[in-house]
Design an enzyme around this catalytic site. Sequence first.
Site, mmCIF file in Angstrom:
data_model
loop_
_atom_site.group_PDB
_atom_site.id
_atom_site.type_symbol
_atom_site.label_atom_id
_atom_site.label_comp_id
_atom_site.label_asym_id
_atom_site.label_seq_id
_atom_site.Cartn_x
_atom_site.Cartn_y
_atom_site.Cartn_z
ATOM 1 N N ASN A 74 49.521 -9.851 -8.200
ATOM 2 C CA ASN A 74 50.731 -10.182 -7.435
ATOM 3 C C ASN A 74 51.437 -8.966 -6.880
ATOM 4 O O ASN A 74 51.142 -7.842 -7.233
ATOM 5 C CB ASN A 74 51.677 -11.037 -8.275
ATOM 6 C CG ASN A 74 52.485 -10.238 -9.251
ATOM 7 O OD1 ASN A 74 53.305 -9.441 -8.839
ATOM 8 N ND2 ASN A 74 52.260 -10.442 -10.531
ATOM 9 N N CYS A 75 52.384 -9.224 -6.028
ATOM 10 C CA CYS A 75 53.090 -8.137 -5.355
ATOM 11 C C CYS A 75 54.228 -8.584 -4.459
ATOM 12 O O CYS A 75 54.896 -7.775 -3.857
ATOM 13 C CB CYS A 75 52.127 -7.322 -4.528
ATOM 14 S SG CYS A 75 51.013 -8.359 -3.631
#
Lengths: 346, 427
Positions: free
Chosen positions: B240-241
């Site tokens: 994720n980011c």
Amino acid sequence: MKVVHYINQFFAGIGGEEKADIQPEMRDGVVGPGMAFNAGLKPDAEIVATIICGDSYFNENIDQAKATILEMVKQHDPDLFIAGPAFNAGRYGVAAGTIAAAVQQELGIPAITGMYVENPGADMFKKDVIMVSTRDSAAGMRDAVAKMIPLAKKMLAGEEIGSPEDEGYMARGIRKNVFLEDRGSKRAVDMLVKKLAGEDYETEFAMPEFDRVEPSPAIKDITKAKIALVTSGGIVPKGNPDRIESSSASKYGKYDLSAWDDLTADNAETAHGGYDPVYANQDADRVLPLDVLRQMEKDGKIGELHKYWYSTTGNGTAVASAKAFAKEIGEELVADGVDAVILTST
Amino acid sequence: MRLELGKILINDVQFGQTTKVENGTLYVNADEIKQLVKADERIKSVEVELARPGESIRITPVKDVIEPRVKLEGGGVFPGVISKVDTVGSGKTNVLKGAAVVTTGRIVGFQEGIIDMTGPGADYTPFSQLQSVVLVMDVQDDIAQHDHEYVLRIAGLKVAEYLGEAGREVTPDEVEVFETLPLLDSVAQYPDLPKVAYVQMLQSQGLLHDTYVYGVDAKKIIPTIIYPTEIMDGAIISGNCVSACDKNTTYHHQNNPVVHDLLAQHGKTLNFVGVIITNENVYLADKIRSSDWTAKLAEYISLDGVIISQEGFGNPDTDLIMNTKKIEQKGIKTVIITDEYAGRDGASQSLADADPLANAVVTGGNANEVIELPKLDKIIGDISVVDRIAGGFDGSLRQDGTILVELQTITGATNELGFNKLSAKTE
């Protein structure tokens, strides 16, 4: 440099409660406590005028008093505006806070005031202006002036004001980023060790009291009700015409749905950056249930679907912004005769 | 469980004929990396770029940052994803300390972060300090979004493994040893010290909000106990980011600072007995189940105190508060690490949920605070995303090349593992 000072009828020596209804007047130079300020501000600045207003008059005619006093301040175009200090005089504190905030916001002139921490004016205005914490009576005048002068000088010189602890003003309740000596994980370990040992520790964020909204009473006859759709799930017409931000929204959109029975991958999408957008983009009814409501409208299960939907992104959006959007949206919905709202979040 | 981490200090990165480490310089054969990445036919193109601390380079949109490592004994790197699923956390691991793989390219939606290698933005991201091998990848047009994320994630890990191999035969500059005993032995070893665990909340909200534990999507786990050294050794990786400021990259997991700082106090002021990992799912039933289990496990292993770290904000604030409340209600003391969304002016409410029992809080700062980043000479990736990424807004990207964004956009800026020195104060 020029300073204008605001005081009430009592500190001007006009009288007490019996004179609290006097209207704003302006005198040249210093009056009452202004002398002590002048002594501290010399030689770089001086009080060129003092505005005096009765506390009752100000609080009972707030708009009029504010407008008159702003006009008076404008005449001198000062570099700084000082109000009070008001100590624990409640109406004086509210007046000093109101006018200091107005001078700063509307005239763009820096303003400073001071009062006792429990003065109702403190909570109302400490977030808007630099406000020094004083004792609860005029016996604390010397001390108050001594605290206000260094801040006043910095403001006159256009210097940056440091933290409330360092500079002695009341915290405004604004969160500001700072770099500390240790990284967060080390600070957490140190805090836990202290907490486990029963020692004092300081939390970096004090939990706020939350608003709880009471649900409205149920709709008596849903088959007659006009229902609106509002979402923080970011559903917008394809292409996001208002360019609502994917996070930390600064605005909301209002869109006509009267021509539509269904949201599809061709006519709608989500602007929201905080959840998996794939399923909302395939079929935005999953977030904003237009298709079902349209069917219910046709079947007579609800009275009518309101012709507009409102949308913003809840993702990282400040509560203050959300409140402001809700107020405007709410007023419009009431004006449009909407009986109930389906609010969808994500 | 006992882990020896051998640090090979890297202070420069250069292209070379052979990928190797020599005198603190990482030499990189770009062709071999391209071949490795393009072995996945869904990747249409890949460029390899280098970015060093202090260079006038802006990398965006950043997907992941990974530390190159090699396992000499005790399993393989990124178990269950790149290597076989054997348990890690013991044996020997060599680390290219100071180096990183950074992945970028046109990505899924309003996503991803910024890393500036110099200027004011560099102060907010720890990755400005790393000798970085940046992969700019483009995938085939018809790829589904979930597959797109997967393809880039795996490519980054594969390249990190490839570069890590360069450290296999190198003698480390320093060796650190970390050990956690089985629970009862640990309690017996320091019977007078308070028993402390770390509760790590893993982001698991969905596409670009996912985390993997030994290859398992963290959405699908029930809270469980693992050794601290497993986390240090690649058991957890990032998928994720979004809102890059407070999402953990794989690098953050590999170098989890709470694990390190608790181990530093182990046997001194506290007895660090283990880690409870939990998730941040979007369904209420999952939130209730996971927080119940976290509190139950904390009670079951007779803890006196925990540090809870969050990942993300908003929706996970509810998980954070549920965990904190339920653990405190068991009589176990908590300190939480979070960050804030107090509005651009800092005047708004910081969290989406709150409780008086959450009375010991460390904050990574206000992610809404706005920062102006100067024009930098070179862009790696695609600058046009800046108006649309989380924390950007219409007009963020200015004509003169400067950008005005919220800290939210900067990779790792308000990290909730406490990776940084940033905090916030009330003024």
